[in-house]
Design a protein around this motif. Structure first.
Motif, PDB file in Angstrom:
ATOM      1  N   GLY A 530     -29.511  80.131  74.054  1.00  0.00           N
ATOM      2  CA  GLY A 530     -30.012  80.577  72.763  1.00  0.00           C
ATOM      3  C   GLY A 530     -29.716  79.606  71.638  1.00  0.00           C
ATOM      4  O   GLY A 530     -29.769  79.991  70.465  1.00  0.00           O
ATOM      5  N   GLY A 531     -29.406  78.349  71.985  1.00  0.00           N
ATOM      6  CA  GLY A 531     -29.059  77.362  70.964  1.00  0.00           C
ATOM      7  C   GLY A 531     -30.183  76.395  70.652  1.00  0.00           C
ATOM      8  O   GLY A 531     -31.299  76.518  71.155  1.00  0.00           O
ATOM      9  N   LYS A 532     -29.867  75.411  69.809  1.00  0.00           N
ATOM     10  CA  LYS A 532     -30.814  74.372  69.420  1.00  0.00           C
ATOM     11  C   LYS A 532     -30.156  73.005  69.563  1.00  0.00           C
ATOM     12  O   LYS A 532     -28.933  72.865  69.495  1.00  0.00           O
ATOM     13  CB  LYS A 532     -31.266  74.569  67.971  1.00  0.00           C
ATOM     14  N   VAL A 533     -31.003  71.981  69.744  1.00  0.00           N
ATOM     15  CA  VAL A 533     -30.523  70.610  69.906  1.00  0.00           C
ATOM     16  C   VAL A 533     -31.109  69.743  68.799  1.00  0.00           C
ATOM     17  O   VAL A 533     -32.309  69.805  68.524  1.00  0.00           O
ATOM     18  CB  VAL A 533     -30.929  70.030  71.280  1.00  0.00           C
ATOM     19  N   GLN A 534     -30.236  68.943  68.173  1.00  0.00           N
ATOM     20  CA  GLN A 534     -30.680  67.966  67.180  1.00  0.00           C
ATOM     21  C   GLN A 534     -30.247  66.577  67.632  1.00  0.00           C
ATOM     22  O   GLN A 534     -29.105  66.392  68.079  1.00  0.00           O
ATOM     23  CB  GLN A 534     -30.076  68.276  65.806  1.00  0.00           C
ATOM     24  N   LEU A 535     -31.165  65.618  67.545  1.00  0.00           N
ATOM     25  CA  LEU A 535     -30.883  64.256  67.990  1.00  0.00           C
ATOM     26  C   LEU A 535     -30.979  63.301  66.812  1.00  0.00           C
ATOM     27  O   LEU A 535     -31.975  63.281  66.091  1.00  0.00           O
ATOM     28  CB  LEU A 535     -31.883  63.850  69.084  1.00  0.00           C
ATOM     29  N   ILE A 536     -29.923  62.531  66.623  1.00  0.00           N
ATOM     30  CA  ILE A 536     -29.891  61.507  65.576  1.00  0.00           C
ATOM     31  C   ILE A 536     -29.490  60.194  66.246  1.00  0.00           C
ATOM     32  O   ILE A 536     -28.414  60.105  66.851  1.00  0.00           O
ATOM     33  CB  ILE A 536     -28.868  61.856  64.466  1.00  0.00           C
ATOM     34  N   SER A 537     -30.353  59.164  66.158  1.00  0.00           N
ATOM     35  CA  SER A 537     -30.056  57.923  66.857  1.00  0.00           C
ATOM     36  C   SER A 537     -30.714  56.736  66.159  1.00  0.00           C
ATOM     37  O   SER A 537     -31.812  56.857  65.596  1.00  0.00           O
ATOM     38  CB  SER A 537     -30.538  58.011  68.315  1.00  0.00           C
ATOM     39  N   GLU A 538     -30.029  55.614  66.210  1.00  0.00           N
ATOM     40  CA  GLU A 538     -30.537  54.338  65.718  1.00  0.00           C
ATOM     41  C   GLU A 538     -30.237  53.280  66.760  1.00  0.00           C
ATOM     42  O   GLU A 538     -29.119  53.220  67.280  1.00  0.00           O
ATOM     43  CB  GLU A 538     -29.879  53.961  64.386  1.00  0.00           C
ATOM     44  N   PRO A 539     -31.200  52.433  67.079  1.00  0.00           N
ATOM     45  CA  PRO A 539     -30.944  51.367  68.053  1.00  0.00           C
ATOM     46  C   PRO A 539     -29.757  50.510  67.639  1.00  0.00           C
ATOM     47  O   PRO A 539     -29.611  50.140  66.478  1.00  0.00           O
ATOM     48  CB  PRO A 539     -32.259  50.566  68.048  1.00  0.00           C
ATOM     49  N   GLU A 540     -28.883  50.265  68.604  1.00  0.00           N
ATOM     50  CA  GLU A 540     -27.669  49.452  68.430  1.00  0.00           C
ATOM     51  C   GLU A 540     -26.657  50.078  67.479  1.00  0.00           C
ATOM     52  O   GLU A 540     -25.629  49.479  67.181  1.00  0.00           O
ATOM     53  CB  GLU A 540     -28.021  48.035  67.938  1.00  0.00           C
ATOM     54  N   GLN A 541     -26.905  51.293  67.019  1.00  0.00           N
ATOM     55  CA  GLN A 541     -25.965  51.968  66.120  1.00  0.00           C
ATOM     56  C   GLN A 541     -25.327  53.189  66.789  1.00  0.00           C
ATOM     57  O   GLN A 541     -24.337  53.711  66.286  1.00  0.00           O
ATOM     58  CB  GLN A 541     -26.685  52.420  64.833  1.00  0.00           C
ATOM     59  N   GLY A 542     -25.891  53.647  67.859  1.00  0.00           N
ATOM     60  CA  GLY A 542     -25.328  54.794  68.552  1.00  0.00           C
ATOM     61  C   GLY A 542     -26.220  56.030  68.461  1.00  0.00           C
ATOM     62  O   GLY A 542     -27.259  56.019  67.802  1.00  0.00           O
ATOM     63  N   THR A 543     -25.773  57.075  69.117  1.00  0.00           N
ATOM     64  CA  THR A 543     -26.534  58.322  69.199  1.00  0.00           C
ATOM     65  C   THR A 543     -25.610  59.509  68.942  1.00  0.00           C
ATOM     66  O   THR A 543     -24.464  59.530  69.404  1.00  0.00           O
ATOM     67  CB  THR A 543     -27.180  58.478  70.597  1.00  0.00           C
ATOM     68  N   GLU A 544     -26.135  60.486  68.218  1.00  0.00           N
ATOM     69  CA  GLU A 544     -25.392  61.723  67.996  1.00  0.00           C
ATOM     70  C   GLU A 544     -26.301  62.894  68.373  1.00  0.00           C
ATOM     71  O   GLU A 544     -27.423  62.998  67.901  1.00  0.00           O
ATOM     72  CB  GLU A 544     -24.942  61.862  66.544  1.00  0.00           C
ATOM     73  N   VAL A 545     -25.771  63.758  69.235  1.00  0.00           N
ATOM     74  CA  VAL A 545     -26.471  64.974  69.629  1.00  0.00           C
ATOM     75  C   VAL A 545     -25.677  66.158  69.088  1.00  0.00           C
ATOM     76  O   VAL A 545     -24.484  66.306  69.378  1.00  0.00           O
ATOM     77  CB  VAL A 545     -26.611  65.095  71.159  1.00  0.00           C
ATOM     78  N   ILE A 546     -26.344  67.000  68.284  1.00  0.00           N
ATOM     79  CA  ILE A 546     -25.693  68.157  67.671  1.00  0.00           C
ATOM     80  C   ILE A 546     -26.242  69.420  68.314  1.00  0.00           C
ATOM     81  O   ILE A 546     -27.457  69.632  68.376  1.00  0.00           O
ATOM     82  CB  ILE A 546     -25.925  68.181  66.144  1.00  0.00           C
ATOM     83  N   LEU A 547     -25.326  70.251  68.796  1.00  0.00           N
ATOM     84  CA  LEU A 547     -25.689  71.515  69.436  1.00  0.00           C
ATOM     85  C   LEU A 547     -25.323  72.669  68.511  1.00  0.00           C
ATOM     86  O   LEU A 547     -24.192  72.735  68.006  1.00  0.00           O
ATOM     87  CB  LEU A 547     -24.952  71.681  70.770  1.00  0.00           C
ATOM     88  N   LEU A 548     -26.274  73.568  68.288  1.00  0.00           N
ATOM     89  CA  LEU A 548     -26.044  74.739  67.438  1.00  0.00           C
ATOM     90  C   LEU A 548     -26.208  75.996  68.290  1.00  0.00           C
ATOM     91  O   LEU A 548     -27.297  76.261  68.807  1.00  0.00           O
ATOM     92  CB  LEU A 548     -27.035  74.765  66.264  1.00  0.00           C
ATOM     93  N   PHE A 549     -25.114  76.750  68.460  1.00  0.00           N
ATOM     94  CA  PHE A 549     -25.148  77.975  69.258  1.00  0.00           C
ATOM     95  C   PHE A 549     -24.884  79.185  68.357  1.00  0.00           C
ATOM     96  O   PHE A 549     -24.012  79.127  67.486  1.00  0.00           O
ATOM     97  CB  PHE A 549     -24.071  77.945  70.356  1.00  0.00           C
ATOM     98  N   PRO A 550     -25.605  80.271  68.548  1.00  0.00           N
ATOM     99  CA  PRO A 550     -25.321  81.493  67.769  1.00  0.00           C
ATOM    100  C   PRO A 550     -23.969  82.067  68.162  1.00  0.00           C
ATOM    101  O   PRO A 550     -23.596  82.060  69.336  1.00  0.00           O
ATOM    102  CB  PRO A 550     -26.474  82.428  68.149  1.00  0.00           C
ATOM    103  N   LYS A 551     -23.240  82.585  67.179  1.00  0.00           N
ATOM    104  CA  LYS A 551     -21.930  83.159  67.472  1.00  0.00           C
ATOM    105  C   LYS A 551     -22.044  84.428  68.298  1.00  0.00           C
ATOM    106  O   LYS A 551     -21.222  84.706  69.170  1.00  0.00           O
ATOM    107  CB  LYS A 551     -21.190  83.470  66.163  1.00  0.00           C
ATOM    108  N   GLU A 552     -23.067  85.237  67.998  1.00  0.00           N
ATOM    109  CA  GLU A 552     -23.251  86.494  68.715  1.00  0.00           C
ATOM    110  C   GLU A 552     -24.433  86.355  69.655  1.00  0.00           C
ATOM    111  O   GLU A 552     -25.540  86.108  69.226  1.00  0.00           O
ATOM    112  CB  GLU A 552     -23.503  87.644  67.737  1.00  0.00           C
ATOM    113  N   LYS A 553     -24.165  86.509  70.949  1.00  0.00           N
ATOM    114  CA  LYS A 553     -25.230  86.397  71.950  1.00  0.00           C
ATOM    115  C   LYS A 553     -24.944  87.406  73.039  1.00  0.00           C
ATOM    116  O   LYS A 553     -23.893  87.381  73.670  1.00  0.00           O
ATOM    117  CB  LYS A 553     -25.278  84.978  72.557  1.00  0.00           C
ATOM    118  N   ASN A 554     -25.912  88.316  73.257  1.00  0.00           N
ATOM    119  CA  ASN A 554     -25.723  89.319  74.298  1.00  0.00           C
ATOM    120  C   ASN A 554     -25.940  88.704  75.655  1.00  0.00           C
ATOM    121  O   ASN A 554     -26.528  87.643  75.807  1.00  0.00           O
ATOM    122  CB  ASN A 554     -26.699  90.489  74.100  1.00  0.00           C
ATOM    123  N   LYS A 555     -25.481  89.453  76.667  1.00  0.00           N
ATOM    124  CA  LYS A 555     -25.677  88.974  78.028  1.00  0.00           C
ATOM    125  C   LYS A 555     -27.146  88.826  78.338  1.00  0.00           C
ATOM    126  O   LYS A 555     -27.918  89.674  77.982  1.00  0.00           O
ATOM    127  CB  LYS A 555     -25.080  89.967  79.036  1.00  0.00           C
TER     128      LYS A 555
END
Length: 555
Positions: A530-555
């Motif tokens: 139930g989360g989302k993925v954000q990608l931030i990257s620049e060539p030769e500068q590196g990559t950052e992947v940010i994961l956002l998960f809801p605090k409340e998630k039912n089974k």
């Protein structure tokens, strides 16, 4: 209906109860009869031994009350009987069991007393001097047995009838309850019994027909517009002269035009030959459909003629944007091709190495080297299959794990422990920022996501580089960042890195290793949680992947 079901259940229960009791009594009666016969046979054998040793004195001293014991000489005269005076007894030579004993050494017979409702079982055995020792016992008939047990049987029947009535009442109510709760306003949404599905379907069809007739009788153009404006699909109604009678906003958005004026031809929407062919066919009375390429989107056009009195009065066009479905189909084909290719490569290697060894071209000391290569390719094949299975499970939502409260900090430390040796070989440093942070998730999937992101950060890093995992909380989300200072991802590839088997640098894919499914597993795993993925990257500068998960998630 409830009463009828109740009566039916009670009737069936009563019949089953009576039949069951009858069968049980019959079986028990037969069983005890066999038991009596067996006991008489044993008793006759023991008495015969006693008479053989001690003679008639043995019987006279015997205190036998349960069974009747009779000693008959070889002429049929009764010598001894423990229940009746022998002087009053007639000759027994013609008795069935006595005759059988004389001929065969033993004999059996059963005689029924209709007046006493008793069955007498006789067993006779021939002694060494020719005399016959007979032992007999009585057994009540089934009806006599039931008569003796009439009180407990009646209590049992009464109890069973009461229990049957209670269960039948509850069951009949449960059977009827779904019928009473039917939503006749929405018969197609009812989930009751399969047997009433045809009735509900017919009710639904009739209801829909009535609604359509009412709408057709009282519908105004403005009401029609309100309904159609909320449709994502485009809807156009034209007359037999190709003039637009009505349409919704989705149509104008699909064709990227302003709303046409009343009386304009449908050809203002699109002047391609394919579209013109669809209009011509439908106005000739032929249903047809086609997929058009309009401004980079794939639009599925479904055209149905409107016929009245065997004459085409116009047509209805339904336009559906199927770009996403076609892209998925393209990805599916690419995925199938990539899987075939990825599977074929290690299988070819394994087959080649095995063939070389089989043909004897490998020296004895080199067999271990080739076996190691076969093992390496087999492990690569196993890893690929496991990754494909993981993605399939995530696609189908069939992950066999439970949702539990999970510490992200501890999970990340475990991932670092697994990757520490790999990072050391690559001369990449691992950093963890944050404190204990818990939320409800599937631990195995979260660990798999973090593992793939950190492994990619190590693989595509520079000597002396670093991978940093940072975690923090927002008001409604748990945030996890995986950042490296590696080679980065070009802009044109960032939209595709999460596709299956997609590699930015295909020339180094074999050198780096992996299956090309890591980021795809990340994407599907985050989506499953139930989360989302954000990608931030620049060539030769590196990559950052940010994961956002809801605090409340039912089974």
């Amino acid at each position: 209906m409830t009463k009828k079901i109740f009566k039916s259940i009670m009737a069936v229960s009563s019949v089953v109860l009576v039949l069951g009791l009858t069968f049980v009594m019959g079986i028990l009666y037969r069983y005890f009869g066999n038991q009596i016969s067996a006991e008489l046979e044993k008793e006759a054998t023991y008495l015969a031994q006693g008479v053989k040793i001690s003679g008639l004195d043995y019987l006279e001293k015997l205190n036998e009350k349960d069974a009747r014991v009779t000693l008959i000489d070889k002429d049929g005269k009764v010598i001894y009987d423990n229940q009746v005076d022998v002087a009053d007894m007639e000759n027994h030579g013609n008795r069935e069991e006595v005759q059988e004993a004389v001929q065969q050494g033993y004999g059996k017979s059963v005689r029924m007393s209709e007046t006493l409702s008793e069955k007498t079982i006789y067993y006779a055995v021939r002694l060494s001097d020719g005399s016959i020792l007979r032992v007999s016992s009585t057994q009540y008939s089934v009806f006599a047995l039931i008569y003796q047990l009439i009180v407990p049987v009646l209590w049992i029947l009464l109890l069973m009838i009461i229990l049957s009535a209670v269960f039948a009442s509850q069951l009949s109510k449960r059977v009827v309850q779904p019928l009473n709760e039917l939503d006749l306003e929405r018969p197609e949404e009812n989930v009751a019994y399969e047997e009433i599905s045809p009735l509900l379907s017919r009710m639904y069809k009739q209801k829909r027909q009535i609604q359509e007739q009412i709408e057709m009788a009282g519908r105004q153009q403005e009401e029609f517009s309100i309904i159609t404006e909320n449709m994502q699909e485009g809807l156009v109604v034209i007359d037999r002269y190709t003039m637009i009678l009505s349409g919704n906003a989705s149509v104008w958005n699909i064709f990227h035009i302003e709303k046409p004026k009343n009386g304009e031809s449908v050809y203002v929407l699109n002047r391609s030959k394919e579209f013109q062919g669809i209009i011509e066919k439908v106005l000739s009375g032929e249903h047809n459909q086609a997929v058009l390429d309009i401004a980079g989107s794939h639009i599925h056009v479904i055209a149905n003629p409107v016929i009245r009195d065997d004459r085409v009065e116009g047509a209805v066009l339904l336009l559906v944007n199927v770009t996403e479905q076609m892209d998925r189909e393209r990805l599916r084909r690419e995925f199938s091709a990539n899987v075939s290719h990825e599977l074929k490569t290690p299988l070819t290697s394994i087959s080649g190495f095995a063939e070389i060894i089989q043909d004897g071209y490998v020296k004895e000391e080199d067999i271990r080297v080739f076996a190691g290569r076969i093992y390496k390719e087999a492990q690569r094949l196993i890893t690929l299959v496991e990754d494909v299975i993981r993605i399939s499970q995530l696609d189908e939502g069939e992950v066999p794990y439970e949702w539990t409260e999970t510490d992200v900090y501890q999970t990340t430390k475990e991932v670092f422990g697994t990757l520490r040796e790999t990072a050391k070989k690559q001369d990449v440093h691992l950093y963890l920022e944050g404190n204990k942070l818990c939320f409800r998730t599937v631990p195995h999937i979260l660990q798999e996501i973090l593992y793939n992101l950190c492994e990619n950060g190590i693989k595509y890093n520079k000597k002396g580089g670093s991978v940093c995992v940072r975690m923090w909380e927002q008001e409604e989300h748990v945030c996890i960042s995986v950042k490296d200072d590696g080679v980065g991802i070009p802009k044109e590839d960032q939209n595709r890195v999460f596709e299956r088997f997609y590699r930015v640098d295909k020339s180094h894919s074999k050198e780096i290793g992996g299956t090309g499914l890591g980021l795809s597993i990340v994407k599907h795993g985050v989506s499953f949680l139930g989360g989302k993925v954000q990608l931030i990257s620049e060539p030769e500068q590196g990559t950052e992947v940010i994961l956002l998960f809801p605090k409340e998630k039912n089974k």
